[in-house]
Design a protein around this motif. Structure first.
Motif, PDB file in Angstrom:
ATOM      1  N   UNK A 150      36.559  36.185  49.190  1.00 45.29           N
ATOM      2  CA  UNK A 150      37.774  36.281  48.205  1.00 45.29           C
ATOM      3  C   UNK A 150      38.738  37.350  48.475  1.00 45.29           C
ATOM      4  N   UNK A 151      40.244  37.131  47.792  1.00 41.38           N
ATOM      5  CA  UNK A 151      40.894  38.138  47.770  1.00 41.38           C
ATOM      6  C   UNK A 151      41.134  38.634  46.535  1.00 41.38           C
ATOM      7  N   UNK A 152      40.912  39.801  46.050  1.00 43.60           N
ATOM      8  CA  UNK A 152      41.275  40.348  44.820  1.00 43.60           C
ATOM      9  C   UNK A 152      42.979  40.458  44.312  1.00 43.60           C
ATOM     10  N   UNK A 153      43.409  40.504  43.502  1.00 48.52           N
ATOM     11  CA  UNK A 153      44.822  40.696  43.047  1.00 48.52           C
ATOM     12  C   UNK A 153      45.297  42.025  43.403  1.00 48.52           C
ATOM     13  N   UNK A 154      46.338  42.185  43.904  1.00 42.29           N
ATOM     14  CA  UNK A 154      47.218  43.143  44.350  1.00 42.29           C
ATOM     15  C   UNK A 154      48.135  43.774  43.276  1.00 42.29           C
ATOM     16  N   UNK A 155      48.889  44.556  43.839  1.00 40.50           N
ATOM     17  CA  UNK A 155      49.724  45.416  42.800  1.00 40.50           C
ATOM     18  C   UNK A 155      50.719  44.405  42.181  1.00 40.50           C
ATOM     19  N   UNK A 156      51.133  43.359  42.881  1.00 43.97           N
ATOM     20  CA  UNK A 156      52.211  42.316  42.388  1.00 43.97           C
ATOM     21  C   UNK A 156      51.644  41.230  41.617  1.00 43.97           C
ATOM     22  N   UNK A 157      50.068  41.060  41.430  1.00 46.65           N
ATOM     23  CA  UNK A 157      49.590  40.194  40.657  1.00 46.65           C
ATOM     24  C   UNK A 157      48.961  38.928  41.572  1.00 46.65           C
ATOM     25  N   UNK A 158      49.373  39.049  42.752  1.00 48.38           N
ATOM     26  CA  UNK A 158      49.112  37.934  43.823  1.00 48.38           C
ATOM     27  C   UNK A 158      47.658  38.307  44.395  1.00 48.38           C
ATOM     28  N   UNK A 159      46.972  37.247  45.042  1.00 51.94           N
ATOM     29  CA  UNK A 159      45.731  37.584  45.645  1.00 51.94           C
ATOM     30  C   UNK A 159      46.083  37.857  46.826  1.00 51.94           C
ATOM     31  N   UNK A 160      46.445  39.070  47.187  1.00 47.61           N
ATOM     32  CA  UNK A 160      46.726  39.759  48.520  1.00 47.61           C
ATOM     33  C   UNK A 160      46.172  41.047  48.559  1.00 47.61           C
ATOM     34  N   UNK A 161      44.956  41.330  47.321  1.00 48.03           N
ATOM     35  CA  UNK A 161      44.396  42.616  47.544  1.00 48.03           C
ATOM     36  C   UNK A 161      43.102  42.558  48.290  1.00 48.03           C
ATOM     37  N   UNK A 162      42.350  43.624  48.046  1.00 52.44           N
ATOM     38  CA  UNK A 162      41.102  43.623  48.608  1.00 52.44           C
ATOM     39  C   UNK A 162      40.278  42.517  48.885  1.00 52.44           C
TER      40      UNK A 162
END
Length: 137
Positions: free
Chosen positions: A22-34
């Motif tokens: 899975x992808x965590x939420x990034x700074x913009x609130x989308x699932x493009x984080x870690x």
């Protein structure tokens, strides 16, 4: 940690446990984080029995049909305690599902992986990771 009740499936085949990438939420609130890997599972719906919830989550996230479900252990999780169940599934290869409760159009689940297991020190158990995080090298 919140008080949200979760269930998760421990699906073992050929010495490996099935995990969802899975992808965590990034700074913009989308699932493009870690990225991280977790057992298939999620929150219980109101009035849902844990055994029914884990069967639903297995079907939604992996496309597999749960045959047998038996309680295994409790584990802490960032969004609340997780009741983990050993799940026997019908033959067939898992396929990545979708999360019907997503509020955004970005995919949270991005893959499936079979993670090799280690034997416990007693020789009769296996060490099952509940959550694996990706760390930069």
């Amino acid at each position: 940690m919140t008080e949200r009740r979760r269930v998760a499936a421990v699906i073992i085949r050929d010495g490996c446990v099935l995990m969802v990438r899975e992808r965590g939420k990034g700074p913009a609130g989308r699932h493009d984080g870690p990225e991280y890997w977790t057992l298939p599972g999620g929150g219980l719906e109101e009035g849902e029995l844990p055994e029914d919830g884990v069967r639903r989550e297995v079907a939604e996230e992996t496309g597999l049909h749960a045959l047998g479900v038996r309680y295994a252990y409790e584990a802490p999780y960032p969004s609340g305690w997780t009741s983990c169940y050993r799940v026997d599934v019908a033959e067939g290869e898992p396929r990545l599902g979708i999360d019907p409760g997503m509020e955004c159009d970005c995919p949270r689940m991005v893959g499936l992986i079979w993670v090799p297991l280690s034997r416990g020190t007693d020789g009769g158990s296996v060490m099952v990771p509940t959550l694996l995080s990706a760390a930069p090298v």
